[in-house]
Design a protein around this motif. Sequence first.
Motif, PDB file in Angstrom:
ATOM      1  N   LEU A 299      19.768 -32.680  31.109  1.00 24.89           N
ATOM      2  CA  LEU A 299      19.632 -33.663  32.182  1.00 24.89           C
ATOM      3  C   LEU A 299      21.011 -34.040  32.721  1.00 24.89           C
ATOM      4  CD1 LEU A 299      17.911 -35.603  33.871  1.00 24.89           C
ATOM      5  CD2 LEU A 299      18.109 -37.260  31.990  1.00 24.89           C
ATOM      6  N   MET A 300      21.991 -34.155  31.842  1.00 25.50           N
ATOM      7  CA  MET A 300      23.359 -34.469  32.261  1.00 25.50           C
ATOM      8  C   MET A 300      23.837 -33.487  33.334  1.00 25.50           C
ATOM      9  SD  MET A 300      26.734 -34.418  29.823  1.00 25.50           S
ATOM     10  CE  MET A 300      26.677 -32.630  29.572  1.00 25.50           C
ATOM     11  N   ASP A 301      23.659 -32.212  33.098  1.00 29.16           N
ATOM     12  CA  ASP A 301      24.127 -31.219  34.064  1.00 29.16           C
ATOM     13  C   ASP A 301      23.289 -31.238  35.339  1.00 29.16           C
ATOM     14  OD1 ASP A 301      26.236 -30.399  32.542  1.00 29.16           O
ATOM     15  OD2 ASP A 301      25.230 -28.651  31.698  1.00 29.16           O
TER      16      ASP A 301
ATOM     17  N   THR B 121      30.470 -35.923  31.689  1.00 22.68           N
ATOM     18  CA  THR B 121      30.238 -34.964  30.627  1.00 22.68           C
ATOM     19  C   THR B 121      31.495 -34.884  29.777  1.00 22.68           C
ATOM     20  OG1 THR B 121      29.679 -32.669  30.137  1.00 22.68           O
ATOM     21  CG2 THR B 121      30.894 -33.051  32.148  1.00 22.68           C
ATOM     22  N   CYS B 122      31.302 -34.999  28.470  1.00 26.63           N
ATOM     23  CA  CYS B 122      32.466 -35.012  27.582  1.00 26.63           C
ATOM     24  C   CYS B 122      32.140 -34.186  26.340  1.00 26.63           C
ATOM     25  CB  CYS B 122      32.840 -36.452  27.248  1.00 26.63           C
ATOM     26  SG  CYS B 122      34.364 -36.609  26.331  1.00 26.63           S
ATOM     27  N   CYS B 123      31.586 -34.810  25.304  1.00 21.46           N
ATOM     28  CA  CYS B 123      31.348 -34.069  24.057  1.00 21.46           C
ATOM     29  C   CYS B 123      30.149 -33.131  24.176  1.00 21.46           C
ATOM     30  CB  CYS B 123      31.132 -35.032  22.901  1.00 21.46           C
ATOM     31  SG  CYS B 123      29.566 -35.934  22.978  1.00 21.46           S
ATOM     32  N   ALA B 124      29.166 -33.518  25.002  1.00 21.65           N
ATOM     33  CA  ALA B 124      27.933 -32.738  25.181  1.00 21.65           C
ATOM     34  C   ALA B 124      27.151 -32.562  23.887  1.00 21.65           C
ATOM     35  CB  ALA B 124      28.209 -31.388  25.834  1.00 21.65           C
ATOM     36  N   GLU B 125      27.389 -33.434  22.912  1.00 16.75           N
ATOM     37  CA  GLU B 125      26.604 -33.353  21.677  1.00 16.75           C
ATOM     38  C   GLU B 125      26.238 -34.724  21.119  1.00 16.75           C
ATOM     39  OE1 GLU B 125      30.327 -32.374  18.681  1.00 16.75           O
ATOM     40  OE2 GLU B 125      29.132 -30.727  19.450  1.00 16.75           O
ATOM     41  N   GLY B 126      26.134 -35.719  21.998  1.00 14.19           N
ATOM     42  CA  GLY B 126      25.597 -37.010  21.584  1.00 14.19           C
ATOM     43  C   GLY B 126      26.543 -37.901  20.817  1.00 14.19           C
ATOM     44  N   GLU B 127      27.850 -37.625  20.888  1.00 16.11           N
ATOM     45  CA  GLU B 127      28.793 -38.388  20.066  1.00 16.11           C
ATOM     46  C   GLU B 127      29.564 -39.457  20.830  1.00 16.11           C
ATOM     47  OE1 GLU B 127      29.154 -38.214  16.847  1.00 16.11           O
ATOM     48  OE2 GLU B 127      27.760 -36.574  16.552  1.00 16.11           O
ATOM     49  N   CYS B 128      29.690 -39.337  22.157  1.00 19.09           N
ATOM     50  CA  CYS B 128      30.645 -40.210  22.856  1.00 19.09           C
ATOM     51  C   CYS B 128      30.022 -41.223  23.802  1.00 19.09           C
ATOM     52  CB  CYS B 128      31.653 -39.364  23.624  1.00 19.09           C
ATOM     53  SG  CYS B 128      30.983 -38.600  25.117  1.00 19.09           S
ATOM     54  N   GLY B 129      28.819 -40.988  24.287  1.00 21.93           N
ATOM     55  CA  GLY B 129      28.148 -41.927  25.176  1.00 21.93           C
ATOM     56  C   GLY B 129      28.562 -41.846  26.636  1.00 21.93           C
ATOM     57  N   ALA B 130      29.460 -40.929  26.996  1.00 28.02           N
ATOM     58  CA  ALA B 130      29.932 -40.853  28.383  1.00 28.02           C
ATOM     59  C   ALA B 130      28.814 -40.507  29.368  1.00 28.02           C
ATOM     60  CB  ALA B 130      31.047 -39.818  28.499  1.00 28.02           C
ATOM     61  N   CYS B 131      27.754 -39.896  28.867  1.00 26.85           N
ATOM     62  CA  CYS B 131      26.666 -39.416  29.724  1.00 26.85           C
ATOM     63  C   CYS B 131      25.458 -40.362  29.723  1.00 26.85           C
ATOM     64  CB  CYS B 131      26.221 -38.043  29.229  1.00 26.85           C
ATOM     65  SG  CYS B 131      25.535 -38.167  27.548  1.00 26.85           S
ATOM     66  N   THR B 132      25.651 -41.613  29.256  1.00 28.14           N
ATOM     67  CA  THR B 132      24.520 -42.529  29.088  1.00 28.14           C
ATOM     68  C   THR B 132      23.839 -42.860  30.417  1.00 28.14           C
ATOM     69  OG1 THR B 132      25.668 -43.538  27.214  1.00 28.14           O
ATOM     70  CG2 THR B 132      23.816 -44.781  28.157  1.00 28.14           C
TER      71      THR B 132
ATOM     72  N   VAL C 155      19.868 -43.623  27.027  1.00 31.11           N
ATOM     73  CA  VAL C 155      19.716 -42.244  26.538  1.00 31.11           C
ATOM     74  C   VAL C 155      21.008 -41.470  26.803  1.00 31.11           C
ATOM     75  CG1 VAL C 155      18.475 -40.066  26.934  1.00 31.11           C
ATOM     76  CG2 VAL C 155      17.216 -42.224  26.949  1.00 31.11           C
ATOM     77  N   ASN C 156      21.421 -40.656  25.838  1.00 32.46           N
ATOM     78  CA  ASN C 156      22.504 -39.696  26.073  1.00 32.46           C
ATOM     79  C   ASN C 156      21.908 -38.509  26.829  1.00 32.46           C
ATOM     80  OD1 ASN C 156      24.486 -41.173  24.721  1.00 32.46           O
ATOM     81  ND2 ASN C 156      24.007 -40.235  22.763  1.00 32.46           N
ATOM     82  N   SER C 157      22.268 -38.379  28.094  1.00 29.15           N
ATOM     83  CA  SER C 157      21.609 -37.357  28.912  1.00 29.15           C
ATOM     84  C   SER C 157      22.031 -35.944  28.531  1.00 29.15           C
ATOM     85  CB  SER C 157      21.857 -37.613  30.400  1.00 29.15           C
ATOM     86  OG  SER C 157      23.234 -37.604  30.709  1.00 29.15           O
ATOM     87  N   CYS C 158      23.087 -35.813  27.717  1.00 27.39           N
ATOM     88  CA  CYS C 158      23.466 -34.464  27.250  1.00 27.39           C
ATOM     89  C   CYS C 158      22.519 -33.961  26.175  1.00 27.39           C
ATOM     90  CB  CYS C 158      24.897 -34.451  26.735  1.00 27.39           C
ATOM     91  SG  CYS C 158      25.168 -35.360  25.192  1.00 27.39           S
ATOM     92  N   LEU C 159      21.742 -34.869  25.579  1.00 28.29           N
ATOM     93  CA  LEU C 159      20.831 -34.467  24.498  1.00 28.29           C
ATOM     94  C   LEU C 159      19.408 -34.250  24.991  1.00 28.29           C
ATOM     95  CD1 LEU C 159      21.948 -36.764  21.529  1.00 28.29           C
ATOM     96  CD2 LEU C 159      22.629 -34.414  22.057  1.00 28.29           C
TER      97      LEU C 159
HETATM   98  S1  FES Z   1      28.633 -36.193  26.688  1.00 27.35           S
HETATM   99 FE1  FES Z   1      29.120 -37.234  24.807  1.00 27.35          FE
HETATM  100  S2  FES Z   1      27.233 -38.181  24.254  1.00 27.35           S
HETATM  101 FE2  FES Z   1      26.740 -36.976  25.974  1.00 27.35          FE
END
Ligand code: FES
Length: 173
Positions: free
Chosen positions: A38-40, A53-64, A72-76
């Motif tokens: 969804l992020m992309d 978009t940053c970590c793309a694995e649910g760790e940073c919250g940049a995509c909330t 929701v973390n949209s990268c997940l």
């Molecule tokens: S890009 Fe880091 S949590 Fe989604």
Amino acid sequence: MTASDVQSPDDIGSDQVNVTCTVNGKPAAFSVPPHRTLMDALRYQLGLTGTKTCCAEGECGACTVIIDGAGVNSCLMLAAEAEGRDIVTIEGLGAEKPRGICDLQESFLEAGAVQCGFCIPGQVMAAEYLLRTNPDPSVEEIREGMSGNLCRCAGYQRIVAAVQMTAQKRAIP
Ligand code: FES
Ligand code: FES
């Protein structure tokens, strides 16, 4: 070239999934490869690049983002899973406000919480979700509620202050 023209090499030849949903109060329809997040999709197909978009694995919250009222973390999340959902991104929070920014964004500026700014959209979305579920959070509750959102500039104290400031403003009738 527009954002909607951007394709990653592995998109070519993929089957596409049609998605219809609501984004920032408006109907949205797009087609995505089944594996696209969804992020992309938000960034590259809908042009909503405020979602970072940053970590793309649910760790940073940049995509909330907020989906059906939940942060929701949209990268997940796969874009295909957005079918029928109600999505709010950072662009949707202040769209109707005179300066085009919401009260949380105003508070982040007033509190000096914005340094490089990269994490701020995700921080604001997480704070919006927090305040919707807990309008009068304690400092500890703010820290806990925002703990999934990292700031490389380490402006955490000012971010907490900005959330507190917003809660106080919203409490005034
Ligand atoms: S890009 Fe880091 S949590 Fe989604
Ligand atoms: S303000 Fe720079 S990463 Fe948070």
